[in-house]
Write a protein that holds these residues in place. Structure first.
Motif, mmCIF file in Angstrom:
data_model
loop_
_atom_site.group_PDB
_atom_site.id
_atom_site.type_symbol
_atom_site.label_atom_id
_atom_site.label_comp_id
_atom_site.label_asym_id
_atom_site.label_seq_id
_atom_site.Cartn_x
_atom_site.Cartn_y
_atom_site.Cartn_z
ATOM 1 N N THR A 170 -16.744 30.587 6.919
ATOM 2 C CA THR A 170 -17.045 31.086 8.259
ATOM 3 C C THR A 170 -17.491 32.545 8.175
ATOM 4 O OG1 THR A 170 -14.766 31.742 8.509
ATOM 5 C CG2 THR A 170 -15.358 29.592 9.361
ATOM 6 N N ALA A 171 -17.910 33.060 9.303
ATOM 7 C CA ALA A 171 -18.235 34.484 9.394
ATOM 8 C C ALA A 171 -17.550 35.046 10.630
ATOM 9 C CB ALA A 171 -19.739 34.684 9.487
ATOM 10 N N GLY A 172 -17.138 36.283 10.547
ATOM 11 C CA GLY A 172 -16.573 36.960 11.703
ATOM 12 C C GLY A 172 -15.262 36.380 12.181
ATOM 13 N N ASN B 49 -12.408 37.564 11.932
ATOM 14 C CA ASN B 49 -11.552 38.609 12.497
ATOM 15 C C ASN B 49 -12.277 39.490 13.506
ATOM 16 O OD1 ASN B 49 -8.851 38.462 11.245
ATOM 17 N ND2 ASN B 49 -10.040 38.527 9.365
ATOM 18 N N GLN B 50 -13.400 38.994 13.985
ATOM 19 C CA GLN B 50 -14.217 39.822 14.861
ATOM 20 C C GLN B 50 -13.431 40.313 16.086
ATOM 21 O OE1 GLN B 50 -17.860 37.774 15.327
ATOM 22 N NE2 GLN B 50 -19.009 39.632 14.927
ATOM 23 N N LYS C 299 -8.098 36.482 4.891
ATOM 24 C CA LYS C 299 -9.162 35.757 4.188
ATOM 25 C C LYS C 299 -9.165 36.138 2.720
ATOM 26 C CE LYS C 299 -13.812 34.144 5.349
ATOM 27 N NZ LYS C 299 -15.066 34.409 6.059
ATOM 28 N N GLN D 69 -11.263 35.282 -2.678
ATOM 29 C CA GLN D 69 -12.136 34.256 -2.106
ATOM 30 C C GLN D 69 -12.899 33.526 -3.212
ATOM 31 O OE1 GLN D 69 -14.571 36.030 0.978
ATOM 32 N NE2 GLN D 69 -12.837 37.120 1.834
ATOM 33 N N PHE E 193 -12.251 47.358 2.645
ATOM 34 C CA PHE E 193 -11.554 47.802 3.864
ATOM 35 C C PHE E 193 -10.464 48.863 3.708
ATOM 36 C CE2 PHE E 193 -14.006 44.778 5.826
ATOM 37 C CZ PHE E 193 -13.772 43.497 5.385
ATOM 38 N N ALA F 116 -16.185 28.494 12.461
ATOM 39 C CA ALA F 116 -17.564 28.319 12.913
ATOM 40 C C ALA F 116 -18.415 28.451 11.659
ATOM 41 C CB ALA F 116 -17.921 29.379 13.934
ATOM 42 N N THR G 130 -26.380 34.631 2.611
ATOM 43 C CA THR G 130 -25.220 35.318 3.176
ATOM 44 C C THR G 130 -25.456 36.817 3.090
ATOM 45 O OG1 THR G 130 -24.085 35.350 1.058
ATOM 46 C CG2 THR G 130 -23.569 33.529 2.533
ATOM 47 N N ALA H 4 -24.313 40.885 5.199
ATOM 48 C CA ALA H 4 -23.337 41.610 6.004
ATOM 49 C C ALA H 4 -23.299 41.090 7.438
ATOM 50 C CB ALA H 4 -23.682 43.085 6.002
ATOM 51 N N GLY I 225 -24.018 37.914 8.531
ATOM 52 C CA GLY I 225 -23.674 36.518 8.759
ATOM 53 C C GLY I 225 -24.171 35.618 7.647
ATOM 54 N N ARG I 226 -24.285 34.365 7.974
ATOM 55 C CA ARG I 226 -24.696 33.382 6.985
ATOM 56 C C ARG I 226 -25.640 32.394 7.654
ATOM 57 N NH1 ARG I 226 -21.345 29.705 2.752
ATOM 58 N NH2 ARG I 226 -22.693 27.888 2.761
ATOM 59 N N ILE J 168 -24.656 31.600 11.487
ATOM 60 C CA ILE J 168 -23.438 32.148 12.105
ATOM 61 C C ILE J 168 -23.462 33.658 11.898
ATOM 62 C CG2 ILE J 168 -21.942 30.128 12.003
ATOM 63 C CD1 ILE J 168 -20.836 31.200 9.363
ATOM 64 N N HIS J 169 -22.907 34.358 12.845
ATOM 65 C CA HIS J 169 -22.943 35.816 12.796
ATOM 66 C C HIS J 169 -21.541 36.376 12.571
ATOM 67 C CE1 HIS J 169 -27.115 35.781 14.037
ATOM 68 N NE2 HIS J 169 -26.793 34.895 14.971
ATOM 69 N N GLY J 170 -21.510 37.519 11.920
ATOM 70 C CA GLY J 170 -20.231 38.170 11.638
ATOM 71 C C GLY J 170 -20.095 38.378 10.144
ATOM 72 N N ARG J 171 -19.103 39.171 9.792
ATOM 73 C CA ARG J 171 -18.900 39.452 8.366
ATOM 74 C C ARG J 171 -18.459 38.195 7.634
ATOM 75 N NH1 ARG J 171 -15.243 44.779 9.401
ATOM 76 N NH2 ARG J 171 -16.901 46.314 9.567
ATOM 77 N N THR J 172 -19.139 37.889 6.565
ATOM 78 C CA THR J 172 -18.785 36.669 5.838
ATOM 79 C C THR J 172 -17.532 36.866 4.986
ATOM 80 O OG1 THR J 172 -20.374 37.365 4.187
ATOM 81 C CG2 THR J 172 -21.078 35.661 5.727
ATOM 82 N N TRP J 173 -17.240 38.109 4.627
ATOM 83 C CA TRP J 173 -16.072 38.327 3.771
ATOM 84 C C TRP J 173 -14.812 38.569 4.586
ATOM 85 C CZ3 TRP J 173 -19.943 42.033 4.300
ATOM 86 C CH2 TRP J 173 -19.570 43.222 4.928
ATOM 87 N N ASP J 174 -14.924 38.554 5.890
ATOM 88 C CA ASP J 174 -13.784 38.950 6.724
ATOM 89 C C ASP J 174 -13.562 37.914 7.816
ATOM 90 O OD1 ASP J 174 -11.777 40.385 7.929
ATOM 91 O OD2 ASP J 174 -13.156 41.585 9.098
#
Lengths: 579, 213
Positions: free
Chosen positions: A115-117, A119-120, A137, A143, A319, B51, B172, B174, B176-177, B207-213
């Protein structure tokens, strides 16, 4: 002002209220409020405690107990620990040879990792409260390890397409901060430049050599593109692994051992307000694996992955500046709150209330300053890949140079083929772990679904030693050996049912129950009769350990006839001539 | 600012308006409420809501619907008559070259649903086409709802094979993916290896957002 009222390291620093105030009535009110707030904080915001029982069991080779220790968390909870718990149970189930439970856990893990985000919407809460409110994560290297475990699962299943798909996800690009090569220097630089973490790095290709080797192999076997490029990348990253890459690419082996050894690094908090975290090695060294086939002399196999080194590399972490910024914010809030709360003067009640609010806000941020130290405790310290050309079943003894002398023996190891090599997974521990006798055992104690019923043997519940699950074939074998003559398959199944023994691992559906005993084998006190994945460590433990005779509870089994003497000459008849 | 000044002036004084007094209590209370709110929101322990940019069940439906339409309308099939020598089409499971895990049973669904779609039309009778699944795989898929039975006795002698191959280009970063999927279907004549029909279904998921977080 702050010197008297506030100790910089007192996270719940209300004990540092001035002595004079402590003797007043107001101070009792303040202390009461403060204690209540502190209690609320400690209850509501503490990170989930480490599951020490499960970790201890895992490193005692009691993988089934480790699974029981984490099963409730992994199956019943849906929270910020979910990904971590899925990985824990998945990894323990892999080692224990329950690929079904491992797949249930690791497939969900794979979905969540991809997934992405995630923890957005939790970033603010993480700053105000605690890093631990974030959905865990894992650091990037954790990971990558998780994707590797998913890939390993499918290699064990012989599903090379999914093995390829999983490991491809582990080869994500890393963030390289150039001259800032340690967490401290990255954090310091980030403290003076808000954009540094987002823009100060270069995205570089991963150096996950293990991932490239497995990708090359899986792509080659699955018929996908990219195998030569993956092997070339592995050679270029670690020239010391050229021979291994050549062997894997040439596919001149029929068996691949994936051996994990030792304890991976532990994660600790340090620095101001414990705001930073780092991984500290627990086991060290890069000694080779010694592989001895049929006691013909050991050959050495180099380490493919050193998790200590990976964890110490800033490119595989993230982080730290967020925690540091929170720490600073926490100090300011804490100081201001205590000034108001301890000042003498009128209308003390409202000041106490205002001050309490500020203290609470300060405590929230201050407690949030402490770094999140959750981590994947079952990570190995190193990983070896051992392609073997066995041809026929052979005894394989594995030892790690500098590790326990007894080693881990895989007796009568059945090979695969060049086109579809068989993958065997071994999870070995170092000197800090006991070495149970079954690790080095040579003699199979129990027939099972993998070996078949051994000559003369009968079911364990009737006094034999066989642990095969009931089937027409199994019953015929028993009857040829003088057991259960005249019985039908249904009769045998009824005996297991009378003893409340369930056929298969995890066959009992127990929603809401933390420790489902049907995942544990009947010879180990559980209610399941099954054969763990052949040549897994769970298989070796169950099948190579002598177990006490079964004590029947039901009249049906207690009164069942035991072995009849075989008819004259019957034992000598070829198997094909028996009915 | 005004309130803070007023409070500072009132501190050494003998009295203050009741409204100020109440407002300060409200201020303090507000601070507590906000703080507690932050605590409660922050410490809420909801689980992750996945997601992903992976293929979904809606893709299975749309993909197989479109491929069924395409195969039915293909010149090779349209030219056939009910009296022609029958095609015995064996289904092969799809080859997954994406970066998504597709379980063994799911791989078959992408072809079995296509077969099921086609079998519910008159195509089989009008064009003399029978669809079969290899015996060792039948147990995996035979419980699929709505699956019609196979014609008896034809499984051993297929004339054609229907295959599928899924590829994906994954990116992938920063932000998203994204996974761009190419799902290609092929119908091959086993007598000469000729490609009778092929088509592909494409989709890109992001999908949007940080992939590592």
């Amino acid at each position: 002002m702050g010197g008297q009222a506030h100790h910089p390291r007192a996270d719940l620093g209300l004990t540092t209220v001035t002595p004079a105030a402590c003797h007043s009535g107001r101070s009792r009110v303040r202390s009461g409020i403060a204690a209540a707030l502190a209690g609320l904080l400690s209850i509501a915001c503490q990170s989930a405690p480490r599951n020490l029982d499960a970790i201890s069991a895992y490193y005692r080779y009691d993988f089934h107990l480790a699974r029981e220790g984490v099963r409730g968390d992994a199956r019943l909870r849906d929270d910020g620990q979910t990904i971590l718990n899925l990985h824990r149970l998945g990894a323990a189930a892999l080692a224990d040879g329950d690929l079904d439970e491992a797949e249930t856990m690791l497939r969900r893990l794979f979905e969540l990792l991809s997934t992405a985000g995630l923890n957005q919407d939790r970033t603010t809460a993480a700053v105000l409260v605690h890093e631990g409110v974030r959905i865990w994560k894992g650091e990037p290297f954790e990971q990558a390890l998780a994707y590797y475990h998913v890939s390993l699962l499918y290699m064990l299943r012989g599903d090379w397409e999914n093995a390829r798909a999983a490991i491809a996800n582990a080869l994500f690009r890393l963030t390289d901060f150039g001259e800032y090569r340690t967490k401290e220097t990255v954090a310091r630089r980030a403290a003076g430049d808000d954009t540094f973490l987002d823009r100060g790095y270069t995205a570089v290709d991963t150096d996950f050599t293990l991932g490239f080797l497995l990708l090359g192999l899986a792509a080659d076997i699955a018929g996908a593109a990219g195998a030569p490029e993956a092997f070339a990348a592995a050679r270029s990253m670690d020239p010391g692994l050229t021979d291994l890459a050549d062997t894997l690419e040439a596919r001149t082996f029929d068996t691949l051992l994936v051996v994990e050894f030792g304890k991976g690094p532990t994660k600790i908090a340090y620095g101001p307000d414990d705001a930073l975290s780092r991984f500290e090695p627990q086991d060290r060294g890069r000694g080779p694996l010694l592989v001895d086939i049929d006691d013909a002399g050991a050959r050495t196999v180099p380490t493919v992955l050193d998790v200590n080194r990976m964890a110490a590399d800033h490119r595989w972490n993230a982080f730290e500046d967020v925690r540091r910024a929170k720490s600073i914010l926490g100090d300011l809030f804490m100081t201001g709150g205590l000034i108001v709360a301890t000042a003498d003067g009128r209308r003390a009640g409202e000041r106490v209330l205002i001050g309490a609010g500020m203290v609470l806000a300060g405590l929230l941020t201050k407690s949030g300053a402490r770094a999140d130290t959750r981590y994947f405790e079952f990570a190995p310290q190193r990983v070896y890949l051992v392609p073997l050309r066995l041809g026929t079943p052979k005894d394989v003894l594995l030892r790690v140079q500098g590790g326990p002398a007894s080693g881990y023996r895989l007796p009568d190891l059945q090979p695969g083929t060049f086109s579809r090599p068989r993958v065997i997974y071994a999870r070995m521990h170092g000197h800090g772990s006991p070495q149970p006798p079954w690790l080095a055992a040579r003699s199979l104690q129990h027939g099972n679904d993998h070996t078949g019923v051994r000559p003369g043997d009968g079911p364990w519940i009737l006094g034999g030693s066989d642990l095969s699950t009931p089937s027409g074939e199994t019953l015929s074998a028993y009857q040829r050996h003088g057991w259960l003559r005249g019985a039908a398959l249904h009769d045998l199944e009824s005996m297991y049912a009378a003893e409340e023994i369930l056929i298969g691992a995890g066959a009992e559906h127990r929603p809401g129950v933390l420790r489902n005993p049907s995942f544990r084998h009947i010879v180990e006190g559980g209610t399941g009769l099954f054969t763990p994945h052949p040549d897994s460590m769970g298989y070796k433990r169950v099948m190579y350990t002598p177990h006490a005779a079964f004590r029947a509870r039901s009249p049906l089994v207690r009164n069942a006839p035991r072995r009849d003497p075989p008819p004259p000459n019957e034992e000598r008849l070829p198997e094909s001539m028996h009915p | 600012m005004i309130r803070r000044t007023g409070r500072a002036e009132a501190l050494p004084g003998a009295g203050r308006p009741a409204r100020d007094h109440a407002s300060r209590w409200r201020l303090g209370g507000l601070a507590c409420i906000l703080s507690a709110g932050a605590l409660l929101v922050g410490c809420a322990r909801g689980g992750p809501a996945p997601a992903t940019s992976f293929l979904r069940s809606v893709d299975l439906v749309d993909m197989t619907d479109r491929m069924g339409e395409s195969l039915s309308a293909s010149p090779a099939v349209a030219a056939r008559a009910a009296t022609d020598a029958p095609w015995i089409v064996s289904l092969s499971r799809l080859s997954n070259f994406t970066n998504q895990i597709i379980a063994e049973g799911e791989k078959w669904l992408y072809l079995v649903r296509l077969r099921s779609q086609l079998a519910q039309t008159d195509l089989s009778q009008e064009r003399a086409i029978a669809w079969i699944i290899p015996a060792d795989r039948w147990r995996l898929v035979h419980q699929e709802p709505g699956l019609p039975p196979e014609p008896y006795g034809v499984r051993a002698d297929p004339t054609h094979v229907l295959t599928a191959e899924f590829h994906a280009l994954t990116h992938t970063g920063a932000a998203g993916r994204s996974d761009a999927y190419l799902c290609a279907y092929h119908l091959l004549d086993l007598s000469d290896g000729r490609l009778v029909w092929e088509d592909a279904w494409e989709v890109k998921r992001t999908i949007h957002g940080r992939t590592w977080d």
